[in-house]
Design a protein around this motif. Structure first.
Motif, PDB file in Angstrom:
ATOM      1  N   ALA A 181       0.870  -1.178   0.000  1.00 37.28           N
ATOM      2  CA  ALA A 181       0.000   0.000   0.000  1.00 37.28           C
ATOM      3  C   ALA A 181       0.903   1.223   0.000  1.00 37.28           C
ATOM      4  O   ALA A 181       1.960   1.215   0.648  1.00 37.28           O
ATOM      5  CB  ALA A 181      -0.889  -0.004   1.238  1.00 37.28           C
ATOM      6  N   SER A 193      -3.295  -0.730  -2.728  1.00 37.79           N
ATOM      7  CA  SER A 193      -4.030   0.498  -2.407  1.00 37.79           C
ATOM      8  C   SER A 193      -3.125   1.698  -2.603  1.00 37.79           C
ATOM      9  O   SER A 193      -1.903   1.607  -2.464  1.00 37.79           O
ATOM     10  CB  SER A 193      -4.583   0.470  -0.978  1.00 37.79           C
ATOM     11  OG  SER A 193      -3.551   0.534  -0.024  1.00 37.79           O
ATOM     12  N   PRO A 236      -5.092  -0.654  -8.309  1.00 37.03           N
ATOM     13  CA  PRO A 236      -5.286  -0.964  -6.886  1.00 37.03           C
ATOM     14  C   PRO A 236      -6.755  -1.312  -6.613  1.00 37.03           C
ATOM     15  O   PRO A 236      -7.651  -0.943  -7.383  1.00 37.03           O
ATOM     16  CB  PRO A 236      -4.908   0.345  -6.194  1.00 37.03           C
ATOM     17  CG  PRO A 236      -5.241   1.405  -7.201  1.00 37.03           C
ATOM     18  CD  PRO A 236      -4.904   0.792  -8.531  1.00 37.03           C
ATOM     19  N   VAL A 254      -8.243  -0.392  -3.661  1.00 37.09           N
ATOM     20  CA  VAL A 254      -8.770   0.745  -2.898  1.00 37.09           C
ATOM     21  C   VAL A 254      -7.915   1.970  -3.196  1.00 37.09           C
ATOM     22  O   VAL A 254      -6.684   1.876  -3.285  1.00 37.09           O
ATOM     23  CB  VAL A 254      -8.749   0.453  -1.373  1.00 37.09           C
ATOM     24  CG1 VAL A 254      -9.112   1.694  -0.572  1.00 37.09           C
ATOM     25  CG2 VAL A 254      -9.682  -0.692  -1.033  1.00 37.09           C
ATOM     26  N   CYS A 284      -7.655   6.181  -1.926  1.00 29.18           N
ATOM     27  CA  CYS A 284      -8.152   7.227  -1.029  1.00 29.18           C
ATOM     28  C   CYS A 284      -7.751   8.603  -1.537  1.00 29.18           C
ATOM     29  O   CYS A 284      -6.579   8.832  -1.877  1.00 29.18           O
ATOM     30  CB  CYS A 284      -7.579   7.024   0.381  1.00 29.18           C
ATOM     31  SG  CYS A 284      -7.951   8.394   1.514  1.00 29.18           S
ATOM     32  N   ALA A 307      -7.102   2.415   3.488  1.00 36.96           N
ATOM     33  CA  ALA A 307      -6.052   2.142   2.497  1.00 36.96           C
ATOM     34  C   ALA A 307      -4.823   1.519   3.152  1.00 36.96           C
ATOM     35  O   ALA A 307      -4.166   0.639   2.576  1.00 36.96           O
ATOM     36  CB  ALA A 307      -5.673   3.432   1.770  1.00 36.96           C
ATOM     37  N   ILE A 356      -5.663  -2.354   4.341  1.00 34.17           N
ATOM     38  CA  ILE A 356      -6.229  -3.308   3.389  1.00 34.17           C
ATOM     39  C   ILE A 356      -5.614  -4.686   3.639  1.00 34.17           C
ATOM     40  O   ILE A 356      -4.387  -4.825   3.760  1.00 34.17           O
ATOM     41  CB  ILE A 356      -6.003  -2.812   1.938  1.00 34.17           C
ATOM     42  CG1 ILE A 356      -6.678  -3.745   0.938  1.00 34.17           C
ATOM     43  CG2 ILE A 356      -4.522  -2.644   1.618  1.00 34.17           C
ATOM     44  CD1 ILE A 356      -6.715  -3.187  -0.491  1.00 34.17           C
TER      45      ILE A 356
END
Length: 380
Positions: free
Chosen positions: A5, A31, A50, A52, A54, A85, A88
């Motif tokens: 991430a 993410s 990804p 997710v 944000c 995020a 995850i």
């Protein structure tokens, strides 16, 4: 595939992390998180897919949703989104490259979720090291430094477990105003302070480098990362940015990490530690490298570094005041609301006015941040 991430994916460290991902081909980005740059974030989502993403600024989320209406990616926002995020389930390691104290909560959440941390957000340890380091030990996770200097120290410690450190030698380029006196800095403009001689970095950290506040924050970060006192950390100006930092052991041996000024090296080392991999780019040529210079930092001109040592010795909530005052003062300077020398004047004023909390909770850290901001705003 290693799954990661990235918090702060559109910033300098984030984009260079994605360069490392491209080069290696065996990392999956699960993410991404960014502040407001939806144009670049859209491109990153389309390239790295990804699950997710944000956007911290809630008003920008609608724009990203419109841009990505043909994709099935989950779009989240605000602090809750940043934490989602970071936590995850698929991620093994979280690159924390957001700027400022907003990195604290998602870093703590990621540690509690069992993620290793590739740490590029120094404010997290500066303000909350007393909470984060014990938590990381309790959860058995690794905090792998991404700052070039802390990575250099980390690399210089390899193979020396159990050997006593005499001191850490934390190097600094000296920034664009090395050799100047305070009177030379009276009329410094934003453009002058953003001209770093060696490194390509984000705007905030480039200003911090010019005042040497960045080096002071790194001293406090190193205290927590390597379990030493701030007085066991000596800042050495090394203008060529070839030696990235050193460790002196009790027998007098000094082990250093050298390399070209390329942030992709510490990023890649953190992502693949303990493995080293080929990294494209320039190499040091010792035949053409005619000399290396070393200087003592000028604590009269760069008084912010002395204030950082003071905050590091004081501990408690004082480093939060140092950090918060600097964050807002730098933002005001970049917006041309204050002069360059006022940055450090504001920090000193806030530190003098603060009544230290000895062992602050996360809530008290965030409260101290807001109180510091309020004091600065009341000056205007």
């Amino acid at each position: 595939m290693k799954k990661i991430a990235i918090l702060g994916s559109t910033g300098s460290i984030g984009t260079q992390t994605l360069d490392v991902v491209r080069e290696n081909g065996d990392i999956e980005v699960v993410s991404l998180a960014a502040g407001s740059n939806t144009e670049l974030l859209e491109k990153q989502v389309r390239e790295f897919h990804p699950k997710v993403v944000c956007v911290y600024q809630k008003e920008r989320a609608a724009d990203l949703k419109e841009r990505l209406k043909d994709k099935t990616v989950k779009i989240v926002t605000g602090m809750d989104g940043l934490i989602e995020a970071a936590c995850i389930p698929e991620a093994e390691i979280v690159v924390t490259a957001v700027v400022g104290m907003i990195g604290i909560r998602p870093t703590i959440a990621a540690i509690e979720a069992g993620k290793d941390i590739a740490l590029a957000n120094k404010e997290t340890l500066v303000t909350a090291g007393h909470l984060i380091i014990p938590l990381a030990k309790e959860k058995g996770i690794r905090i792998l430094p991404v700052d070039s200097e802390h990575s250099a120290i980390f690399q210089s410690l390899q193979g020396n477990a159990g050997n006593k450190i005499q001191k850490i030698l934390l190097t600094a380029s000296g920034g664009p105003f090395r050799g100047k006196k305070q009177e030379d800095l009276l009329n410094v403009k934003v453009e002058d302070a953003l001209k770093h001689p060696n490194w390509s970095m984000g705007r905030k950290i480039t200003i911090d480098s010019s005042t040497m506040i960045n080096k002071g924050l790194e001293v406090i970060e190193a205290k927590w990362l390597f379990d030493v006192s701030v007085d066991e950390i000596q800042v050495v100006v090394q203008p060529q940015s070839v030696i990235h930092s050193m460790v002196e052991y009790e027998d007098g041996s000094v082990i250093a990490q050298l390399g070209t000024p390329d942030m992709k090296l510490p990023i890649q080392y953190a992502l693949y530690y303990p493995e080293r991999r080929y990294l494209p780019g320039d190499r040091l040529d010792f035949w053409s490298l005619s000399h290396l210079d070393f200087e003592k930092p000028d604590l009269d001109t760069f008084y912010g570094l002395a204030l950082a040592y003071e905050a590091g010795r004081e501990g408690g909530s004082m480093p939060t005041v140092l950090n918060a005052a600097n964050e807002l003062a730098v933002s005001m300077f970049l917006d041309r609301q204050i002069t360059y020398l006022e940055i450090v004047e504001i920090i000193e004023d806030c530190m003098k006015a603060h009544k230290k909390i000895e062992n602050p909770s996360l809530e008290q850290i965030l409260m101290t941040e807001q109180e510091t901001y309020e004091r600065i705003r009341s000056r205007r």
